[in-house]
Each structure stands twice: as structure tokens, then as C-alpha cells.
Scaffold this active site. Structure first.
Site, PDB file in Angstrom:
ATOM      1  N   HIS A 101       2.559  -6.932  25.166  1.00 55.63           N
ATOM      2  CA  HIS A 101       2.867  -7.461  23.833  1.00 55.63           C
ATOM      3  C   HIS A 101       4.347  -7.842  23.869  1.00 55.63           C
ATOM      4  O   HIS A 101       5.145  -7.172  24.532  1.00 55.63           O
ATOM      5  CB  HIS A 101       2.722  -6.410  22.740  1.00 55.63           C
ATOM      6  CG  HIS A 101       1.387  -5.746  22.622  1.00 55.63           C
ATOM      7  ND1 HIS A 101       1.008  -4.696  23.415  1.00 55.63           N
ATOM      8  CD2 HIS A 101       0.362  -5.961  21.765  1.00 55.63           C
ATOM      9  CE1 HIS A 101      -0.207  -4.301  23.064  1.00 55.63           C
ATOM     10  NE2 HIS A 101      -0.627  -5.058  22.063  1.00 55.63           N
ATOM     11  N   ASP A 104       6.574  -4.901  23.400  1.00 56.77           N
ATOM     12  CA  ASP A 104       6.645  -3.878  24.460  1.00 56.77           C
ATOM     13  C   ASP A 104       7.820  -4.180  25.373  1.00 56.77           C
ATOM     14  O   ASP A 104       8.472  -3.276  25.885  1.00 56.77           O
ATOM     15  CB  ASP A 104       5.433  -3.904  25.409  1.00 56.77           C
ATOM     16  CG  ASP A 104       4.115  -3.823  24.711  1.00 56.77           C
ATOM     17  OD1 ASP A 104       4.067  -3.237  23.630  1.00 56.77           O
ATOM     18  OD2 ASP A 104       3.128  -4.351  25.277  1.00 56.77           O
ATOM     19  N   GLU A 232     -10.015  -9.686  20.628  1.00 57.34           N
ATOM     20  CA  GLU A 232     -10.418  -8.348  21.087  1.00 57.34           C
ATOM     21  C   GLU A 232     -11.021  -7.562  19.936  1.00 57.34           C
ATOM     22  O   GLU A 232     -10.327  -7.177  18.998  1.00 57.34           O
ATOM     23  CB  GLU A 232      -9.195  -7.609  21.647  1.00 57.34           C
ATOM     24  CG  GLU A 232      -9.519  -6.216  22.163  1.00 57.34           C
ATOM     25  CD  GLU A 232      -8.316  -5.551  22.828  1.00 57.34           C
ATOM     26  OE1 GLU A 232      -7.520  -6.248  23.490  1.00 57.34           O
ATOM     27  OE2 GLU A 232      -8.169  -4.329  22.675  1.00 57.34           O
ATOM     28  N   GLU A 268     -13.137  -3.974  24.901  1.00 55.88           N
ATOM     29  CA  GLU A 268     -12.560  -2.680  25.298  1.00 55.88           C
ATOM     30  C   GLU A 268     -13.587  -1.569  25.102  1.00 55.88           C
ATOM     31  O   GLU A 268     -14.189  -1.458  24.028  1.00 55.88           O
ATOM     32  CB  GLU A 268     -11.301  -2.407  24.474  1.00 55.88           C
ATOM     33  CG  GLU A 268     -10.674  -1.068  24.793  1.00 55.88           C
ATOM     34  CD  GLU A 268      -9.255  -0.932  24.264  1.00 55.88           C
ATOM     35  OE1 GLU A 268      -8.511  -1.929  24.263  1.00 55.88           O
ATOM     36  OE2 GLU A 268      -8.899   0.183  23.844  1.00 55.88           O
ATOM     37  N   HIS A 271     -13.274   0.724  22.093  1.00 52.17           N
ATOM     38  CA  HIS A 271     -13.546   0.003  20.843  1.00 52.17           C
ATOM     39  C   HIS A 271     -15.058  -0.140  20.639  1.00 52.17           C
ATOM     40  O   HIS A 271     -15.556  -0.053  19.517  1.00 52.17           O
ATOM     41  CB  HIS A 271     -12.906  -1.387  20.869  1.00 52.17           C
ATOM     42  CG  HIS A 271     -11.406  -1.358  20.947  1.00 52.17           C
ATOM     43  ND1 HIS A 271     -10.648  -2.494  20.988  1.00 52.17           N
ATOM     44  CD2 HIS A 271     -10.529  -0.327  20.992  1.00 52.17           C
ATOM     45  CE1 HIS A 271      -9.354  -2.168  21.060  1.00 52.17           C
ATOM     46  NE2 HIS A 271      -9.271  -0.852  21.065  1.00 52.17           N
ATOM     47  N   ASP A 307      -9.487   6.411  18.976  1.00 51.66           N
ATOM     48  CA  ASP A 307      -9.290   5.585  20.160  1.00 51.66           C
ATOM     49  C   ASP A 307      -8.417   6.354  21.151  1.00 51.66           C
ATOM     50  O   ASP A 307      -7.200   6.203  21.172  1.00 51.66           O
ATOM     51  CB  ASP A 307      -8.585   4.296  19.699  1.00 51.66           C
ATOM     52  CG  ASP A 307      -8.669   3.181  20.718  1.00 51.66           C
ATOM     53  OD1 ASP A 307      -9.442   3.323  21.676  1.00 51.66           O
ATOM     54  OD2 ASP A 307      -7.966   2.173  20.545  1.00 51.66           O
ATOM     55  N   ASP A 309      -8.264   6.129  24.321  1.00 55.89           N
ATOM     56  CA  ASP A 309      -7.747   5.297  25.432  1.00 55.89           C
ATOM     57  C   ASP A 309      -7.637   6.076  26.738  1.00 55.89           C
ATOM     58  O   ASP A 309      -6.625   6.002  27.442  1.00 55.89           O
ATOM     59  CB  ASP A 309      -6.354   4.744  25.080  1.00 55.89           C
ATOM     60  CG  ASP A 309      -6.428   3.494  24.215  1.00 55.89           C
ATOM     61  OD1 ASP A 309      -7.523   2.949  24.037  1.00 55.89           O
ATOM     62  OD2 ASP A 309      -5.362   3.066  23.718  1.00 55.89           O
ATOM     63  N   ASP A 339      -6.139  -0.562  29.651  1.00 57.76           N
ATOM     64  CA  ASP A 339      -5.556  -0.260  28.337  1.00 57.76           C
ATOM     65  C   ASP A 339      -5.833   1.229  28.111  1.00 57.76           C
ATOM     66  O   ASP A 339      -6.685   1.616  27.324  1.00 57.76           O
ATOM     67  CB  ASP A 339      -6.201  -1.138  27.263  1.00 57.76           C
ATOM     68  CG  ASP A 339      -5.456  -1.041  25.945  1.00 57.76           C
ATOM     69  OD1 ASP A 339      -4.531  -0.203  25.857  1.00 57.76           O
ATOM     70  OD2 ASP A 339      -5.799  -1.770  25.003  1.00 57.76           O
TER      71      ASP A 339
HETATM   72  C1  XUL Z   1      -5.470  -1.399  20.443  1.00 64.20           C
HETATM   73  C2  XUL Z   1      -5.589  -2.252  21.619  1.00 64.20           C
HETATM   74  C3  XUL Z   1      -4.480  -3.219  21.855  1.00 64.20           C
HETATM   75  C4  XUL Z   1      -4.902  -4.516  22.405  1.00 64.20           C
HETATM   76  C5  XUL Z   1      -3.799  -5.530  22.518  1.00 64.20           C
HETATM   77  O1  XUL Z   1      -6.482  -0.471  20.299  1.00 64.20           O
HETATM   78  O2  XUL Z   1      -6.542  -2.163  22.371  1.00 64.20           O
HETATM   79  O3  XUL Z   1      -3.543  -2.600  22.670  1.00 64.20           O
HETATM   80  O4  XUL Z   1      -5.481  -4.384  23.662  1.00 64.20           O
HETATM   81  O5  XUL Z   1      -3.119  -5.720  21.340  1.00 64.20           O
HETATM   82 CO    CO Z   2      -7.045  -3.144  24.154  1.00 68.80          CO
END
Ligand code: XUL
Ligand code: CO
Length: 437
Positions: A101, A104, A232, A268, A271, A307, A309, A339
Site C-alpha cells: 500500500h 506502508d 478484493e 483471500e 476473507h 481476520d 491472517d 497477506d
Molecule cells: C485486509 C486485506 C488488505 C488487502 C489490501 O484484510 O486483506 O491488506 O489485501 O488492501
Molecule cells: Co488481502
């Protein structure tokens, strides 16, 4: 190579018998599987936001990550100092791509102009490091969710001025992505949703979101950015409702607003599960629409409803993902972007390596297992046979649109009551288990 990770060697493939935690047991970048090198199947990417910027805070406590290269400030100098650390990480881990991003990599300035100048400065640094290391940008994006100005949405904010700020950020993030030879550009609508319908004009907000995407596509054409646009999906978190809640909702939105030809989906895993789906469900939905572009590779935890991750280490998951990627014919512009973040307890720099090694090895195994299942052929043959009644006779006629409801009525009245064959789910689960080991 500089030594920000002095205790970590360049990670090499040592094979399944190795007990070295800093070695790949299954990921052998140049080994060919299904006619292609492993590295080309996966196109692994690391996420700048997790590797460099995730201090491992959670809603109940401060960050724990040790980052000796980072002075904790939001200065441009600190941002510039992170770049070589990140590229050392990519090189040692054997990861060819990265994603970022705008915020970042470069901090907000006192004015929007200064913010954009900060980004341009860091982009120069990223470009130099890409050139020296041969690493590439899988996709870029703008962070349109962290700053308080986006608290009520970015493209879907009730404020047209906030929309303009978001547009300004997207313009510069898109141009940065182009300058770095990025192969794609992602929209994740972190704040594009609502907390309450009482204060929300949903139709208008959705039109504004579509407007930003159209403007971005137009701008890409103008500046000659040829990369793939992605959207996304993610359901709740942070909003009560997210407009881009799952693959089907995204596809419908893109279709309704004439955007489907310009966009694919970046799916993702965590998600998908938050949306109440499996990753393989989301992939099937996207593939059926010819719109699976890229994957944010991670996983959630069945015991935690957010989430998390986590790094993907589940072989059933990676097998299911690779089965679909192989059948799709592989990625074109997309890849597998980790991610994913370490657990808060895994605070040492070395844990960044263990985490990515585990994810890459899990996908290498998933690929080999998926390839073996496809070559075995029993699963595909079973599914083909299950639908065989559609290959000829009345089924064929329905599929080719050559039959009326009245003709179907006459046909049904002229046959014996239908008899179903078993779906054999358990037998097929056993078949998968023959290979997942
Ligand atoms: C948030 C997420 C983000 C996107 C990019 O859950 O997955 O980091 O991948 O904005
Ligand atoms: Co993501």
C-alpha cells in the site's frame, strides 16, 4: 547482501528429510511440476505491510515485534531505511514478488503534496532495489482505510472532498505501481461499507465506488498502465457491511457498473471463511466468471471469528487452491501473496522466515498433491460421469437452449421416475486422503 538478519542464511531446498528449520523441505523453485517450474506456478509475493510494518499489536495490547532496523518514527528517513531490509528478506527467502500500500512504504506528509512527494522518493528507492535484486512488484494499492478521514468511507464517503482525497491517493499509487513495473493494482474497500443504514444512501455510495473505479481505469489508459485491476472481496471487518463482501457480490457490482472487463478478483482465504464460504467456493465462483486474478494466501482460525491472517499450513487448503489454479491453466498477472502475519508471540525477526518457509512448503506440497490427483484422473472422471446425462439427449437439448417448458413436460411424463446415483462424497474424501499425506 547487507546483514539485517545476521542469523538467517539464504533459504535453500534441502528435501523432505532435512531437519533444518531454515530450509525448504518441498519448495524447490526450479523443479518442474505439471510442465512448469514451481516458482512460475506460485509467483510468491510478500506483503510489505506485514513483513515491514506489522508490529503484531492486537485489539488488547501493543506490538511485540522486534524490528532493530526501525526507529519507530513515521519519518521519510525511517521509511527509506526499511527498503533494503525488505529486499534482503525477499532475497534470503527466495520470494520473487512483493505487494504494497502507498502508506506502508511512505508516510503521510503535512500536506497532500508532501505525501505524494514522500511516495515518489521511496518509489525511487524501491526501483533501485528491484533492479539490483531482480525482484518485482506483483501489485500496488492505496491505503484508503487507515487515516481518520476515511472513517466514513473513501469512495463511498458522504463527503465529496474525501472522495477527491481518495482519488488523489489512487492516482499517485497507480502511477507509483506503473513506475515500478507492477503487474496489477488492487482495490480493497476497507471502509467501503456502512456501520448503520439509518444514515446511509447505499445506492449513491455504490455509484460513487463505481465512479472511482471507472476514473482509475481511464487514468490507467491515459498513463499507459497495462497491469490488471483487481477487487478484493471481504465481508465484515471493519464495517458492519462491506459492499465487496464476497466474490459473487463483487462480480455483480462489477457487472452492474460495466467494470467486469477491466477487473478480476484478488481472493483471500481468510476473507472467504469470514464470508461463510470456503476458499474453494470463492475460487469456483471467480473461475466460472473468468475473473480469478490473484490470491492473498493465508488462513483463519476456526476458534477465532476475525481476520487472523495466519500463514497457510493446511495441506487440504493448499491442495484445494492448487487444484483450481492448475485447472485454470495457472496465473497470468496474479500470484500467491502472503497477506499473512506471525502470531503476536512470534516476535523475533527469524519468525518472519519460519512463517514464509512454512507457507511456501505447504503450497509446494499442495501443488504436488493436486498434480497427482489430476493425473490419477478418478476424481475428474467421477464428476464427468455424474453429469453425463447432460451430454446427450434431453440434457444436451436443455444446455443448448433447444427445448421449451412444454416439451420438457411431455418428456418427463413419458419417462420412468428418475433414479439418482450416489454422490459418493465419502469415497471421494478417501481418494483425496490417498494423496494428502
Ligand atoms: C485486509 C486485506 C488488505 C488487502 C489490501 O484484510 O486483506 O491488506 O489485501 O488492501
Ligand atoms: Co488481502
Amino acid at each position: 547482501m547487507p546483514q539485517h538478519f545476521p542469523n538467517v542464511p539464504v533459504i535453500k531446498y534441502e528435501g523432505p528429510k532435512s531437519r533444518n528449520p531454515f530450509a525448504f523441505k518441498h519448495y524447490d523453485a526450479n523443479q518442474k511440476v505439471a510442465g512448469r517450474r514451481m516458482k512460475d506456478h506460485f509467483r510468491f509475493a510478500a506483503a510489505y505491510w506485514h513483513v515491514m510494518r506489522n508490529g503484531l499489536a492486537d485489539p488488547f495490547g501493543a506490538g511485540t515485534a522486534l524490528m532493530p532496523w526501525d526507529d519507530g518514527s513515521d519519518s521519510l528517513d525511517n521509511a527509506l531505511r526499511r527498503v533494503p531490509v525488505f529486499f534482503e528478506f525477499l532475497e534470503k527467502c527466495g520470494i520473487d514478488y512483493y505487494c504494497f500500500h502507498d502508506r506502508d512504504v511512505a508516510p503521510e506528509g503535512a500536506t497532500l503534496k508532501e505525501t505524494h512527494a514522500n511516495l515518489a522518493r521511496v518509489v525511487k528507492e524501491l526501483k533501485a532495489h528491484q533492479k539490483a535484486s531482480g525482484r518485482r512488484l506483483l501489485w500496488g494499492t492505496a491505503c484508503l482505510f487507515a487515516h481518520p478521514r476515511y472513517a466514513q468511507g473513501a469512495a463511498t464517503s458522504p463527503s465529496a472532498d474525501v472522495f477527491a482525497y481518495a482519488a488523489s491517493q489512487v492516482r499517485h499509487a497507480l502511477e507509483a505501481t506503473k513506475a515500478l513495473g507492477g503487474e496489477g493494482y488492487v482495490f480493497w474497500g476497507g471502509r467501503e461499507g456502512y456501520a448503520s443504514l439509518l444514515n446511509t444512501d447505499m445506492k449513491r455510495e455504490l455509484e460513487h465506488l463505481a465512479a472511482l473505479l471507472h476514473l482509475s481505469v481511464e487514468h490507467a489508459r491515459k498513463i499507459g498502465f497495462k497491469g490488471q485491476f483487481y477487487i478484493e472481496p471481504k465481508p465484515r471487518e471493519p464495517s458492519t457491511h462491506q459492499y465487496d463482501s464476497d466474490a459473487a457480490a463483487c462480480l455483480n457490482f462489477l457487472r452492474e457498473h460495466g467494470l467486469l472487463k477491466h477487473f478480476k478478483l484478488n481472493l483471500e482465504t481468510n476473507h472467504a471463511t469470514l464470508a461463510g464460504h470456503t476458499m474453494e467456493h470463492e475460487m469456483e465462483v471467480a473461475i466460472a466468471a473468468g475473473a480469478l486474478g490473484s490470491v492473498d494466501a493465508n488462513r483463519g482460525d476456526t476458534l477465532i471469528g476475525w481476520d487472523t491472517d495466519q500463514f497457510p499450513t493446511d495441506l487440504y487448503l493448499t491442495t484445494n487452491i492448487m487444484l483450481r489454479i492448475l485447472k485454470m491453466g495457472g496465473f497470468t498477472t496474479g500470484g500467491l501473496n502472503f497477506d499473512a502475519k506471525r502470531r503476536r508471540e512470534s516476535h523475533e525477526p527469524a519468525d518472519l522466515f519460519h512463517a514464509h518457509i512454512g507457507g511456501m512448503d505447504a503450497f509446494a506440497r499442495g501443488l504436488k498433491i493436486a498434480d497427482a490427483i489430476i493425473r490419477d484422473g478418478r476424481l475428474d472422471r467421477f464428476v464427468d460421469r455424474r453429469y453425463a446425462s447432460w451430454d446427450s439427449g434431453i440434457g444436451r437439448k436443455v444446455e443448448s437452449g433447444k427445448v421449451t417448458l412444454a416439451q420438457l413436460d411431455a418428456y418427463a411424463q413419458g419417462i420412468k421416475p428418475p433414479r439418482l446415483d450416489s454422490g459418493r462424497q465419502e469415497m471421494l474424501e478417501n481418494l483425496i486422503n490417498e494423496y494428502v499425506r
